[in-house]
Design a protein around this motif. Sequence first.
Motif, PDB file in Angstrom:
ATOM      1  N   THR A   6       4.010  62.844  82.931  1.00  0.00           N
ATOM      2  CA  THR A   6       3.987  62.452  84.440  1.00  0.00           C
ATOM      3  C   THR A   6       5.729  62.441  84.754  1.00  0.00           C
ATOM      4  OG1 THR A   6       2.412  61.089  84.294  1.00  0.00           O
ATOM      5  CG2 THR A   6       3.829  60.741  85.902  1.00  0.00           C
ATOM      6  N   ARG A   7       6.398  61.992  83.553  1.00  0.00           N
ATOM      7  CA  ARG A   7       7.970  62.089  83.863  1.00  0.00           C
ATOM      8  C   ARG A   7       8.449  63.366  83.974  1.00  0.00           C
ATOM      9  NH1 ARG A   7       7.749  57.654  80.111  1.00  0.00           N
ATOM     10  NH2 ARG A   7       8.526  59.107  78.590  1.00  0.00           N
ATOM     11  N   LYS A   8       8.184  64.329  83.262  1.00  0.00           N
ATOM     12  CA  LYS A   8       8.313  65.587  82.957  1.00  0.00           C
ATOM     13  C   LYS A   8       8.109  66.322  84.419  1.00  0.00           C
ATOM     14  CE  LYS A   8       8.546  66.707  78.196  1.00  0.00           C
ATOM     15  NZ  LYS A   8       7.603  67.250  76.986  1.00  0.00           N
ATOM     16  N   ARG A   9       6.616  66.154  84.954  1.00  0.00           N
ATOM     17  CA  ARG A   9       6.488  66.686  86.237  1.00  0.00           C
ATOM     18  C   ARG A   9       7.315  66.256  87.478  1.00  0.00           C
ATOM     19  NH1 ARG A   9       1.140  65.923  84.176  1.00  0.00           N
ATOM     20  NH2 ARG A   9       0.822  64.004  85.331  1.00  0.00           N
ATOM     21  N   GLY A  10       7.674  65.013  86.883  1.00  0.00           N
ATOM     22  CA  GLY A  10       8.587  64.343  88.274  1.00  0.00           C
ATOM     23  C   GLY A  10      10.064  64.774  88.339  1.00  0.00           C
ATOM     24  N   LEU A  11      10.322  65.324  86.929  1.00  0.00           N
ATOM     25  CA  LEU A  11      11.697  65.954  87.006  1.00  0.00           C
ATOM     26  C   LEU A  11      12.132  66.695  88.124  1.00  0.00           C
ATOM     27  CD1 LEU A  11      12.472  66.240  83.060  1.00  0.00           C
ATOM     28  CD2 LEU A  11      13.273  64.359  84.607  1.00  0.00           C
ATOM     29  N   PRO A  12      13.377  66.703  88.574  1.00  0.00           N
ATOM     30  CA  PRO A  12      13.802  67.795  89.617  1.00  0.00           C
ATOM     31  C   PRO A  12      14.158  69.174  89.052  1.00  0.00           C
ATOM     32  CG  PRO A  12      15.418  66.096  89.227  1.00  0.00           C
ATOM     33  CD  PRO A  12      14.251  65.677  88.623  1.00  0.00           C
ATOM     34  N   ASN A  13      13.604  70.091  89.831  1.00  0.00           N
ATOM     35  CA  ASN A  13      13.911  71.666  89.226  1.00  0.00           C
ATOM     36  C   ASN A  13      14.886  72.168  89.808  1.00  0.00           C
ATOM     37  OD1 ASN A  13      13.658  74.049  88.374  1.00  0.00           O
ATOM     38  ND2 ASN A  13      11.494  74.376  88.695  1.00  0.00           N
ATOM     39  N   PRO A  14      16.162  72.191  89.042  1.00  0.00           N
ATOM     40  CA  PRO A  14      17.332  72.957  89.970  1.00  0.00           C
ATOM     41  C   PRO A  14      17.191  74.386  90.508  1.00  0.00           C
ATOM     42  CG  PRO A  14      17.785  72.157  87.778  1.00  0.00           C
ATOM     43  CD  PRO A  14      16.432  71.944  87.661  1.00  0.00           C
ATOM     44  N   LEU A  15      16.021  74.942  89.866  1.00  0.00           N
ATOM     45  CA  LEU A  15      15.962  76.320  90.241  1.00  0.00           C
ATOM     46  C   LEU A  15      15.149  76.182  91.664  1.00  0.00           C
ATOM     47  CD1 LEU A  15      14.865  78.379  87.198  1.00  0.00           C
ATOM     48  CD2 LEU A  15      17.071  78.456  88.423  1.00  0.00           C
ATOM     49  N   GLN A  16      14.168  75.291  91.881  1.00  0.00           N
ATOM     50  CA  GLN A  16      13.695  74.875  93.106  1.00  0.00           C
ATOM     51  C   GLN A  16      14.504  74.620  94.280  1.00  0.00           C
ATOM     52  OE1 GLN A  16      10.505  72.132  92.811  1.00  0.00           O
ATOM     53  NE2 GLN A  16       9.942  72.380  94.827  1.00  0.00           N
ATOM     54  N   TRP A  17      15.549  74.073  93.860  1.00  0.00           N
ATOM     55  CA  TRP A  17      16.660  73.523  94.796  1.00  0.00           C
ATOM     56  C   TRP A  17      17.345  74.731  95.283  1.00  0.00           C
ATOM     57  CZ3 TRP A  17      19.108  68.482  92.562  1.00  0.00           C
ATOM     58  CH2 TRP A  17      18.099  67.255  92.580  1.00  0.00           C
ATOM     59  N   ILE A  18      17.900  75.522  94.232  1.00  0.00           N
ATOM     60  CA  ILE A  18      18.690  76.677  94.545  1.00  0.00           C
ATOM     61  C   ILE A  18      18.004  77.522  95.509  1.00  0.00           C
ATOM     62  CG2 ILE A  18      19.755  78.662  93.642  1.00  0.00           C
ATOM     63  CD1 ILE A  18      20.420  77.067  91.272  1.00  0.00           C
ATOM     64  N   GLY A  19      16.575  77.886  95.146  1.00  0.00           N
ATOM     65  CA  GLY A  19      15.723  78.850  95.878  1.00  0.00           C
ATOM     66  C   GLY A  19      15.524  78.158  97.371  1.00  0.00           C
ATOM     67  N   ALA A  20      15.223  77.082  97.396  1.00  0.00           N
ATOM     68  CA  ALA A  20      15.087  76.366  98.913  1.00  0.00           C
ATOM     69  C   ALA A  20      16.321  76.515  99.669  1.00  0.00           C
ATOM     70  CB  ALA A  20      14.691  74.888  98.754  1.00  0.00           C
ATOM     71  N   ALA A  21      17.426  76.290  99.001  1.00  0.00           N
ATOM     72  CA  ALA A  21      18.965  76.350  99.648  1.00  0.00           C
ATOM     73  C   ALA A  21      19.025  77.821 100.082  1.00  0.00           C
ATOM     74  CB  ALA A  21      19.929  75.750  98.779  1.00  0.00           C
ATOM     75  N   VAL A  22      18.610  78.986  99.408  1.00  0.00           N
ATOM     76  CA  VAL A  22      19.107  80.043  99.709  1.00  0.00           C
ATOM     77  C   VAL A  22      17.803  80.626 100.757  1.00  0.00           C
ATOM     78  CG1 VAL A  22      18.665  82.415  98.800  1.00  0.00           C
ATOM     79  CG2 VAL A  22      20.089  80.916  97.355  1.00  0.00           C
ATOM     80  N   ILE A  23      16.859  80.243 100.686  1.00  0.00           N
ATOM     81  CA  ILE A  23      15.794  80.691 101.820  1.00  0.00           C
ATOM     82  C   ILE A  23      16.328  79.893 103.186  1.00  0.00           C
ATOM     83  CG2 ILE A  23      13.365  80.342 102.360  1.00  0.00           C
ATOM     84  CD1 ILE A  23      12.681  80.455  99.565  1.00  0.00           C
ATOM     85  N   GLY A  24      16.541  78.664 103.054  1.00  0.00           N
ATOM     86  CA  GLY A  24      17.214  77.964 104.200  1.00  0.00           C
ATOM     87  C   GLY A  24      18.291  78.602 104.763  1.00  0.00           C
ATOM     88  N   LEU A  25      19.137  79.070 103.925  1.00  0.00           N
ATOM     89  CA  LEU A  25      20.282  79.733 104.512  1.00  0.00           C
ATOM     90  C   LEU A  25      20.082  81.140 105.176  1.00  0.00           C
ATOM     91  CD1 LEU A  25      23.495  80.243 104.547  1.00  0.00           C
ATOM     92  CD2 LEU A  25      23.328  81.405 102.247  1.00  0.00           C
ATOM     93  N   PHE A  26      19.217  81.970 104.508  1.00  0.00           N
ATOM     94  CA  PHE A  26      18.595  83.159 105.218  1.00  0.00           C
ATOM     95  C   PHE A  26      18.148  82.890 106.639  1.00  0.00           C
ATOM     96  CE2 PHE A  26      19.830  85.183 101.143  1.00  0.00           C
ATOM     97  CZ  PHE A  26      20.532  86.193 101.345  1.00  0.00           C
ATOM     98  N   ALA A  27      17.272  81.599 106.492  1.00  0.00           N
ATOM     99  CA  ALA A  27      16.375  81.424 107.829  1.00  0.00           C
ATOM    100  C   ALA A  27      17.409  80.936 108.690  1.00  0.00           C
ATOM    101  CB  ALA A  27      15.418  80.317 107.677  1.00  0.00           C
ATOM    102  N   GLU A  28      18.703  80.332 108.468  1.00  0.00           N
ATOM    103  CA  GLU A  28      19.546  80.031 109.507  1.00  0.00           C
ATOM    104  C   GLU A  28      20.153  80.966 110.066  1.00  0.00           C
ATOM    105  OE1 GLU A  28      21.250  76.613 111.680  1.00  0.00           O
ATOM    106  OE2 GLU A  28      19.441  76.888 110.664  1.00  0.00           O
ATOM    107  N   ILE A  29      20.536  81.922 109.191  1.00  0.00           N
ATOM    108  CA  ILE A  29      21.148  83.121 109.512  1.00  0.00           C
ATOM    109  C   ILE A  29      20.329  84.047 110.483  1.00  0.00           C
ATOM    110  CG2 ILE A  29      22.306  85.342 108.627  1.00  0.00           C
ATOM    111  CD1 ILE A  29      23.143  83.968 106.380  1.00  0.00           C
ATOM    112  N   GLY A  30      18.943  84.001 110.341  1.00  0.00           N
ATOM    113  CA  GLY A  30      18.188  84.805 111.131  1.00  0.00           C
ATOM    114  C   GLY A  30      18.126  84.269 112.392  1.00  0.00           C
TER     115      GLY A  30
END
Length: 270
Positions: A6-30
């Motif tokens: 459970t603790r492992k599943r609850g750990l934040p995924n840095p790659l997920q954060w980076i991916g979300a930030a990149v997608i959000g950036l491109f969406a904002e540019i669009g």
Amino acid sequence: MSNVSTRKRGLPNPLQWIGAAVIGLFAEIGRLSVFAAKVKFAAVTPRWYLGQVWRQMVNIGFYSLPVVGMSAVFIGAALALNIYEGGSRYGAEQFVPSIVVLGITRELGATITGLMLAGRVSAGISAEIGAMRVTEQIDALETLSASPYRYLYAPRFLAAIIALPLLVLVADVIGIMGGWLVSVYALDFDSTTYLRNTIDFVTNEDIIVGLIKAVVFGAVIAIMGCYQGDRSEAGATGVGRAATLSMVGAAVLVLAANYLMSTLFVEIGL
């Protein structure tokens, strides 16, 4: 074991954060690109609200003269002092007027004016339009079949791309005179020789480069202010956040556009 899983599943995924930030950036540019395209289309096609354009030119241009003038004179003076200090190490003090006029007309006049107006104008536009958005005045315009792109955004866009070059011309003159004042009265330059060297060295291309930059900066400042204001959230906090984002975004885009245009002008020899 289940607690560890459970603790492992609850750990934040840095790659997920980076991916979300990149997608959000491109969406904002669009979103910003689509908004800018609509504003430009409204600005170049009828109907034009010339009264609104004139009022915005006064707000953007005339009321910005004091801050632009004061900034330009101090930038010109500081530039002359630093060029003299650097040139004196190599016996090249005579190049002060040439480098001052080149730096002001091609680079600092437009850039400093753009940054000053990114703070004053872009934030002001964003706060004004944001207040209209949260009080549903823009919704009322749309209900009356009046396009906010034509009535609100396009006049500010047109006023900015007209007023910025005029302000840059003023900033160029004041900045050069600021360098002249310091050079003549603090660095013991001959006034006539200084002015002659300035006039002989500057070219039409130098002035045109600064004016082209000013048009682009004006477009950036107006679009960022309108875009953030249009997306403002309800409440004073939302309007304040929109004003802050427009100021920061406009300043960053002004600097980025300045670098790209400077590189382009060097490549084409302008």
